[in-house]
Design a protein around this motif. Structure first.
Motif, mmCIF file in Angstrom:
data_model
loop_
_atom_site.group_PDB
_atom_site.id
_atom_site.type_symbol
_atom_site.label_atom_id
_atom_site.label_comp_id
_atom_site.label_asym_id
_atom_site.label_seq_id
_atom_site.Cartn_x
_atom_site.Cartn_y
_atom_site.Cartn_z
ATOM 1 N N TRP A 84 0.829 -1.200 0.000
ATOM 2 C CA TRP A 84 0.000 0.000 0.000
ATOM 3 C C TRP A 84 0.866 1.254 0.000
ATOM 4 C CZ3 TRP A 84 -1.168 3.479 4.319
ATOM 5 C CH2 TRP A 84 -2.161 4.406 4.015
ATOM 6 N N CYS A 86 3.827 1.401 -1.272
ATOM 7 C CA CYS A 86 4.387 1.453 -2.627
ATOM 8 C C CYS A 86 3.413 2.117 -3.597
ATOM 9 C CB CYS A 86 4.730 0.043 -3.121
ATOM 10 S SG CYS A 86 6.123 -0.709 -2.267
ATOM 11 N N TRP A 87 2.124 1.795 -3.455
ATOM 12 C CA TRP A 87 1.118 2.394 -4.328
ATOM 13 C C TRP A 87 1.052 3.909 -4.117
ATOM 14 C CZ3 TRP A 87 -1.413 2.534 -8.534
ATOM 15 C CH2 TRP A 87 -2.599 3.247 -8.666
ATOM 16 N N ARG A 91 2.072 6.857 -6.926
ATOM 17 C CA ARG A 91 1.204 7.978 -7.304
ATOM 18 C C ARG A 91 1.918 9.316 -7.109
ATOM 19 N NH1 ARG A 91 -4.112 7.099 -3.960
ATOM 20 N NH2 ARG A 91 -4.503 9.210 -4.737
ATOM 21 N N THR A 204 9.138 -2.414 -3.018
ATOM 22 C CA THR A 204 8.197 -3.357 -3.631
ATOM 23 C C THR A 204 8.740 -4.785 -3.557
ATOM 24 O OG1 THR A 204 7.417 -1.644 -5.162
ATOM 25 C CG2 THR A 204 6.925 -3.934 -5.731
#
Length: 226
Positions: A84, A86-87, A91, A204
């Motif tokens: 999460w 990493c996401w 962004r 990641t």
């Protein structure tokens, strides 16, 4: 010591340093953006307590790392949590960090009612500056710090794996970087975006490795119970 035995430790140390750099810089940006949303006279207090909370939480989680990692399923949960993170990092990197504000930039930025002068704050921070209280800003930082400090400790532990010395070095380094070099790191990440992308790839990889090892741990534990 054989060079073949030393190589895994050097790889783990490199991963730990990269993780510490990226997450310390991200934490500094959180502090800076929250500080930019309060009146000028209160920003120093917000920055002080924000960074103090980050350091304190890192030390707290570092002290209980062994107990944390002994909990069945936490490695898996930590890997999912890191994914999460990493996401969110992806962004932010894709948006080129237009809204990023470091602590020193927050101190130089004008109030929302001010005119020209001082460094420009990010659009998100400037928009939030209407009516944000010191308590609300500090609470916002503390909530973010809890997640980011746990992320940092779990990521460092995941990268260090079976190298306790590397784990200790990584946790000490994370505290030092957050306390002494957060501003520098935040600016470095903003100027050299490729460092963030390298850090994202490493985190990641660590997250996926933790999910793999955590899943096997949970399955083995479940098989023993059944």
């Amino acid at each position: 010591m054989d060079s073949l035995d030393l190589w895994p430790q050097l790889v783990a140390l490199g991963q730990v340093v990269a993780i510490d750099l990226v997450l310390a810089g991200d934490n500094a940006i959180v502090v800076g953006m929250a500080a930019a949303a309060v009146p000028m006279a209160q920003r120093r207090k917000v920055i002080f307590w924000g960074i103090a909370a980050a350091i304190g939480l890192r030390i707290f989680f570092a002290l209980i790392t062994a107990q944390l990692l002994a909990i069945i399923g936490l490695t898996l949960a930590g890997g999912v949590l890191l994914l999460w993170v990493c996401w969110k990092m992806f962004r932010e990197l894709r948006s080129h960090g237009e809204d990023e504000v470091a602590p020193d930039e927050a101190m130089a930025a004008p109030d929302i009612s001010g005119n020209a002068g001082g460094a420009a704050v990010g659009t998100a921070a400037a928009a939030a500056a209407a009516g944000t209280t010191v308590g609300a800003a500090i609470w916002q930082i503390v909530v973010a710090d809890v997640s980011m400090s746990l992320d940092n400790v779990l990521a460092v532990a995941g990268a260090a794996k079976d190298h306790p010395t590397i784990l200790v070095i990584g946790l000490i380094l994370s505290v030092v970087l957050m306390g002494a070099a957060a501003n520098v790191i935040a600016h470095m990440l903003h100027k050299h975006r490729w460092i963030g992308w390298v850090g994202l790839l490493i985190i990641t990889y660590v997250a996926l490795d933790m999910i793999w090892r955590g899943s096997r741990e949970v399955l083995n534990h479940t098989a023993l119970i059944l």
